[in-house]
Design a protein around this motif. Structure first.
Motif, short mmCIF file in Angstrom:
data_model
loop_
_atom_site.label_atom_id
_atom_site.label_comp_id
_atom_site.label_asym_id
_atom_site.label_seq_id
_atom_site.Cartn_x
_atom_site.Cartn_y
_atom_site.Cartn_z
N UNK A 37 0.81 -1.21 0.00
CA UNK A 37 0.00 0.00 0.00
C UNK A 37 0.84 1.26 0.00
N UNK A 38 0.52 2.21 -0.87
CA UNK A 38 1.29 3.44 -0.95
C UNK A 38 0.44 4.56 -1.52
N UNK A 39 0.92 5.78 -1.30
CA UNK A 39 0.24 6.99 -1.75
C UNK A 39 1.32 7.98 -2.14
N UNK A 40 1.07 8.77 -3.18
CA UNK A 40 2.03 9.80 -3.56
C UNK A 40 1.43 11.18 -3.37
N UNK A 41 2.30 12.17 -3.16
CA UNK A 41 1.85 13.54 -2.97
C UNK A 41 1.26 14.08 -4.27
N UNK A 42 0.61 15.23 -4.18
CA UNK A 42 -0.11 15.79 -5.33
C UNK A 42 0.81 16.08 -6.51
N UNK A 43 2.08 16.35 -6.26
CA UNK A 43 3.01 16.59 -7.37
C UNK A 43 3.84 15.36 -7.71
N UNK A 44 3.58 14.23 -7.03
CA UNK A 44 4.29 13.00 -7.34
C UNK A 44 5.69 12.91 -6.80
N UNK A 45 6.13 13.87 -6.00
CA UNK A 45 7.52 13.89 -5.56
C UNK A 45 7.77 13.18 -4.24
N UNK A 46 6.73 12.98 -3.44
CA UNK A 46 6.90 12.30 -2.16
C UNK A 46 6.04 11.04 -2.16
N UNK A 47 6.66 9.91 -1.85
CA UNK A 47 5.97 8.63 -1.77
C UNK A 47 5.77 8.26 -0.31
N UNK A 85 -14.68 10.99 20.85
CA UNK A 85 -15.14 10.36 22.10
C UNK A 85 -15.99 11.38 22.85
N UNK A 86 -16.80 10.89 23.78
CA UNK A 86 -17.66 11.80 24.55
C UNK A 86 -17.98 11.17 25.91
N UNK A 87 -18.44 12.03 26.81
CA UNK A 87 -18.98 11.60 28.11
C UNK A 87 -18.03 10.71 28.91
N UNK A 88 -16.78 11.16 29.03
CA UNK A 88 -15.85 10.46 29.89
C UNK A 88 -15.02 9.38 29.23
N UNK A 89 -15.20 9.14 27.95
CA UNK A 89 -14.43 8.11 27.27
C UNK A 89 -13.17 8.70 26.64
N UNK A 90 -12.20 7.82 26.32
CA UNK A 90 -10.93 8.25 25.74
C UNK A 90 -10.43 7.19 24.78
N UNK A 91 -9.67 7.59 23.78
CA UNK A 91 -9.01 6.67 22.86
C UNK A 91 -7.58 7.12 22.64
N UNK A 92 -6.74 6.17 22.27
CA UNK A 92 -5.36 6.48 21.91
C UNK A 92 -5.03 5.71 20.65
N UNK A 93 -4.34 6.37 19.72
CA UNK A 93 -4.06 5.78 18.41
C UNK A 93 -2.61 6.04 18.03
N UNK A 94 -1.95 5.01 17.55
CA UNK A 94 -0.64 5.17 16.92
C UNK A 94 -0.86 5.09 15.42
N UNK A 95 -0.53 6.18 14.73
CA UNK A 95 -0.68 6.25 13.27
C UNK A 95 0.66 6.65 12.68
N UNK A 96 1.08 5.98 11.63
CA UNK A 96 2.39 6.32 11.07
C UNK A 96 2.57 5.86 9.65
N UNK A 97 3.70 6.27 9.09
CA UNK A 97 4.04 5.93 7.71
C UNK A 97 5.50 6.30 7.47
N UNK A 98 6.03 5.87 6.34
CA UNK A 98 7.34 6.30 5.88
C UNK A 98 7.13 7.26 4.72
N UNK A 99 8.01 8.24 4.60
CA UNK A 99 7.94 9.21 3.50
C UNK A 99 9.28 9.22 2.77
N UNK A 100 9.21 9.22 1.44
CA UNK A 100 10.42 9.14 0.61
C UNK A 100 10.37 10.24 -0.44
#
Length: 234
Positions: A37-47, A85-100
């Protein structure tokens, strides 16, 4: 020198067809998490590739999160999802990627929460604020490959009500030479409001942008112009 330029143009040409697909519409994070899975920037310069998503219970599934190239910046992406989240609830997320970066080095990292909301406070004696809903993103950027110095970004929303936030940090081009790893720790905490009232912590949209050094940017623009000129003469 000619060989280097030819290699760069070939690499740029290789990502252009994928950019045409990915820039047209958002890609579900569940697709980007699949092998290859991959995505490129709008000008195609960053993968962007090697996406990571590690949520706690209550966080949205990856299929509900969209990732797309940022049309407003040369090397950025936009993440949109029902992070709430609402009414006393909480979440934690690790989100990441590599950029070239196709050529050159990164010199700056920028992160923006475009649409967030933190509502709800707990008041103590005399109106003292004991706790309040909050949105926090801590980001670590490290060079690839291998271990190296770390650059940190923090975007903090602990103000009641809708807000937008921006953070940036310089990247040493001698170290961040076009290949970096990004890891975001996203925390959303809501409180049960006292006095009673709205209680929510949410992020619906945030963006990431990586800026190449000026000399690299000029080279990439020149390479793109050459490709376009060649196509127009066919």
């Amino acid at each position: 020198m000619l060989a280097k330029k030819s290699a760069f143009l070939c690499a740029l040409a290789a990502v252009v067809p994928f950019w045409m697909v990915s820039a047209a519409s958002a890609v579900p994070l569940s697709t980007l998490l699949m092998p290859g899975g991959m995505l490129t920037s709008a000008n195609g310069n960053v993968l962007f590739n090697n996406f990571v998503y590690m949520p706690t219970i209550g966080a949205p599934p990856p299929g509900a999160i969209d990732v797309s190239p940022n049309p407003n910046v040369p090397g950025g992406l936009v993440v949109q999802g029902p992070f709430q989240v609402s009414n006393g609830f909480a979440i934690d997320i690790i989100f990441g990627f590599d950029a070239h970066l196709n050529q050159g080095a990164f010199t700056n990292a920028e992160m923006t929460i475009l649409n967030s909301n933190a509502q709800g406070v707990i008041l103590g004696p005399g109106g003292m604020v004991l706790a309040q809903s909050s949105v926090v993103i801590n980001e670590q950027i490290t060079p690839l490959p291998g271990p190296g110095p770390e650059t940190d970004l923090e975007v903090l929303d602990d103000v009641v009500g809708p807000d937008q936030f921006f953070a940036s940090a310089p990247l040493n081009p001698a170290v961040y030479d076009g290949n970096i790893r990004v890891r975001k720790d996203m925390g959303l905490i809501s409180v049960v409001a006292n006095p009673p009232g709205p209680s929510v912590a949410s992020i619906s949209l945030f963006s990431q942008n990586f800026v190449p050094e000026p000399s690299s940017l000029l080279l990439m623009l020149a390479g793109t112009a050459v490709l376009l000129r060649r196509r127009s003469t066919r």
